[in-house]
Enzyme design. Structure first.
Site, PDB file in Angstrom:
ATOM      1  N   ARG A  38       0.824  -1.196   0.000  1.00  0.00           N
ATOM      2  CA  ARG A  38       0.000   0.000   0.000  1.00  0.00           C
ATOM      3  C   ARG A  38       0.867   1.259   0.000  1.00  0.00           C
ATOM      4  O   ARG A  38       0.534   2.257  -0.637  1.00  0.00           O
ATOM      5  CB  ARG A  38      -0.943   0.005   1.196  1.00  0.00           C
ATOM      6  CG  ARG A  38      -1.869   1.225   1.216  1.00  0.00           C
ATOM      7  CD  ARG A  38      -2.850   1.198   2.365  1.00  0.00           C
ATOM      8  NE  ARG A  38      -3.888   0.210   2.147  1.00  0.00           N
ATOM      9  CZ  ARG A  38      -4.176  -0.778   2.968  1.00  0.00           C
ATOM     10  NH1 ARG A  38      -3.493  -0.917   4.086  1.00  0.00           N
ATOM     11  NH2 ARG A  38      -5.145  -1.624   2.702  1.00  0.00           N
ATOM     12  N   ALA A  39       1.987   1.212   0.712  1.00  0.00           N
ATOM     13  CA  ALA A  39       2.863   2.377   0.778  1.00  0.00           C
ATOM     14  C   ALA A  39       3.393   2.741  -0.609  1.00  0.00           C
ATOM     15  O   ALA A  39       3.469   3.931  -0.961  1.00  0.00           O
ATOM     16  CB  ALA A  39       4.018   2.113   1.735  1.00  0.00           C
TER      17      ALA A  39
END
Length: 682
Positions: A274-275
């Site tokens: 997600r980062a």
């Protein structure tokens, strides 16, 4: 009056994060962390005024786009060429005490069952569609509401399910949360769902502070004139957001920039992908904001500073932060090599480049907006490295001083806690009715069905079986002739649910010299830190009472900030006598006050001691401690005594204290969840 966004003084990181999400809501929202009185709410409320207007289907309560109406809209279906209208972008605020029905909307179950009508009342998610959903003090929001909120933000849809009746609608919004870390943290898995996070603090420069006060006074004295003064800047800002939105689809994220994004995320050891996705989206939004159609290194740098600090945390008590040297090294390692052999003399120094090769010098963006650097590492996290001090013991320091029953140990400097471990769950006996949490059994809004009652008001959670059972005996007298079931208002039954509640966990910690060596003190602090971590994860309120020397101190009044309790624990010195009675009496008074302030939250008293009570000669300190324990038992306080006694000769005094408290007694070694799991398996 809405304070103009352009008139906010400083707070460049916060303003930039909000603007990047305004350009691209796909970034995932913003979490603004900071001390009270730093214009967090002011800036968020001002953002909606500079967002472009929204085209909606006329008469649609769910804000459907006339160019692409939602085919599942409860107010639909809408014709593709139907009438449209324009309205300003909405800012919808979610109160901390809102119910689940208020957030997602509610069905009129009574009408659905008795009249066969599916009547749906939209919630806040419907109102925030294609606008801004603002949650002030998001860290205090109940967990089940946060889960619903973030699921809707991730999926772009809201779902309402009620006993076979289902409604769904589009819910795409810019999610903004603000919080004061002193009042407690978000769970790490929820923190990760926010796209960007920023830390804000009041400016320390007197000139900037004076300008804040000056503008506030001007806005209060003449709201209309103040808005007119900033109208041009607001229009320019709105035009720039609209232009960036138009440019956004054409911005290209090249392979070189993508390599830098992934290299930076890997360098900081973030979990999952997600980062990487959020950082890439933020870099694209920053490029569009700057008017570029190509992502460059500075866009990646800005995006990483906003998207990664809260994703590299390793335990609940680590403060978010980003090491600038690591960031610059990762960008440098992923930077494409120039054509030809590089000149060794031109290699930039480690940690950044020179002004000629674009290295950061003053932490500013290319568009001139300053950017806060990473936080310095906290030296205290590496443990206490000071040498132990020596001091004369007891009566040897002063031969003329009156003798005591037990010579107090000299005060020792603070000792860092040992490594925390996963603690077993300590519970309050019985079934409560407190706020939602994860510790003790309670009647709650979520959980398993354990029964039903006649509803006093509107039915929100129907117990279908009990409703049918209540209506069945009356079908003949109601004239039923067909296969349908005839229901009346008196037949409806509300389901009772049993879940978990959060408690007030009040620690009473023996900080006297009888706790033993520095090694033993570190182990005790590590055990308490483990219990604090468990309280953080179970959404408990915590407090800390310490006793040593001549009395007791409320080291931390009951609060949601478990981080503050952990900090007080780390800095706590030890030594002196053991006034257990004073500690228990202070705990009794603290809990009495909290029962008035928060009557629904049941307390759990955790006493960490070896049970030895010492003081001046001529006083039965153990008897005093036992009488104080009796007061707590008489008040119905659930308690756990953690026995810290060590050595070959053990007196079992903590066991006796636990009997007077009427609570459970555990050895410190029994606090681990693994030990409990093994006992349960046996």
């Amino acid at each position: 009056m809405v304070y103009p966004f352009s008139a906010v003084v400083g707070m460049d990181d916060m303003r930039l994060a909000l603007l990047l999400n305004a350009v691209s809501p796909a970034v995932g929202g913003v979490l603004v962390r900071g001390e009270k009185g730093t214009a967090k709410s002011t800036a968020v409320r001002a953002l909606a005024a500079v967002l472009p207007p929204v085209a909606v289907v006329a008469g649609c309560r769910f804000g459907c786009d006339p160019a692409a109406p939602d085919p599942a809209c409860p107010d639909g279906p809408h014709p593709a060429d139907g009438p449209g209208a324009q309205r300003p972008a909405r800012l919808v605020e979610l109160p901390v005490g809102a119910s689940e029905d208020r957030l997602v909307g509610s069905l009129d179950i009574e009408r659905a069952l008795t009249e066969g009508v599916k009547s749906f009342e939209p919630g806040l998610l419907a109102g925030a569609h294609r606008g801004v959903l603002y949650v002030d003090e998001v860290n205090l929001l109940h967990d089940h509401l946060v889960d619903l909120l973030l699921d809707a933000a991730a999926l772009g849809r809201a779902y309402v399910e009620r006993e076979g009746v289902s409604v769904q609608h589009a819910a795409r919004f810019l999610l903004v949360g603000t919080m004061n870390p002193e009042e407690g943290e978000l769970r790490p898995q929820l923190l990760d769902r926010f796209g960007l996070t920023v830390e804000v603090a009041a400016p320390r420069e007197p000139g900037l502070r004076a300008e804040v006060v000056r503008r506030r006074f001007a806005a209060d004295a003449d709201p209309t004139g103040f808005e007119a003064r900033w109208a041009d800047e607001e229009r320019e800002l709105a035009d720039r957001i609209a232009a960036a939105r138009e440019l956004l689809p054409r911005v290209e994220l090249g392979d070189a920039a993508l390599d830098q994004v992934t290299a930076v995320c890997a360098a900081f050891g973030v979990d999952g992908l997600r980062a990487d996705i959020v950082t890439a989206r933020a870099a694209i939004a920053h490029a569009a904001w700057c008017g570029r159609d190509q992502v460059i290194e500075d866009d990646v740098r800005v995006a990483a500073r906003l998207a990664l600090p809260h994703r590299r945390r390793r335990n609940p008590f680590d403060a978010p932060g980003l090491d600038e040297d690591t960031l610059e090294q990762a960008l440098d390692d992923a930077r494409p090599e120039p054509d030809g052999d590089p000149d060794p003399d031109d290699t930039p120094p480690e940690g950044g480049g020179s002004p000629e090769d674009g290295g950061p010098q003053d932490g500013s963006h290319q568009d001139g907006s300053p950017q806060d650097g990473g936080r310095p590492q906290d030296d205290a996290s590496s443990g206490d490295t000071r040498e132990p001090t020596t001091a004369p013991r007891g009566d040897a320091a002063d031969p003329d001083a009156p003798r005591t029953e037990a010579a107090p140990a000299p005060e020792q400097p603070a000792v860092a806690p040992d490594q925390a471990f996963r603690a077993r769950r300590l519970e309050v006996p019985g079934t409560g009715a407190g706020v939602a949490g994860r510790r003790s059994k309670a009647r709650s809004e979520r959980g398993r069905v354990v029964g039903s009652t006649r509803p006093a008001g509107a039915v929100t959670r129907l117990h279908l079986v009990d409703t049918v059972v209540a209506a069945a005996p009356h079908q003949r007298e109601r004239g039923r002739t067909g296969p349908g079931l005839r229901l009346e208002r008196g037949d409806l039954r509300q389901a009772e649910l049993e879940g978990r509640e959060g408690n007030l966990v009040l620690f009473v910690l023996d900080a006297s010299g009888s706790m033993g060596s520095r090694t033993r003190v570190a182990a005790v602090k590590g055990a308490v830190l483990s219990l604090l971590t468990d309280a953080y994860q179970r959404r408990d309120k915590v407090g800390l009472v310490t006793f040593r020397g001549e009395g007791a101190e409320l080291a931390l009044p009951p609060t949601w900030s478990v981080e503050a309790a952990a900090a007080r624990l780390t800095d706590l010195p030890t030594g002196g006598r053991s006034p257990i009675a004073a500690g228990l009496l202070r705990a009794h008074e603290t809990l009495r006050v909290e029962r008035v302030r928060d009557p629904r939250r049941r307390p759990l008293l955790v006493v960490v001691t070896d049970g030895r009570a010492t003081g001046a000669r001529g006083t039965d300190h153990l008897a005093q401690a036992h009488r104080a324990a009796g007061l707590l038992q008489a008040a119905g306080t659930a308690s756990v005594v953690v026995d810290c006694e060590s050595g070959f000769v053990q007196l079992g005094l903590a066991q006796v204290l636990g009997a007077h408290l009427g609570g459970q007694v555990l050895r410190m070694e029994e606090l681990g969840a693994l030990v409990q799991d093994m006992k349960d398996a046996a």
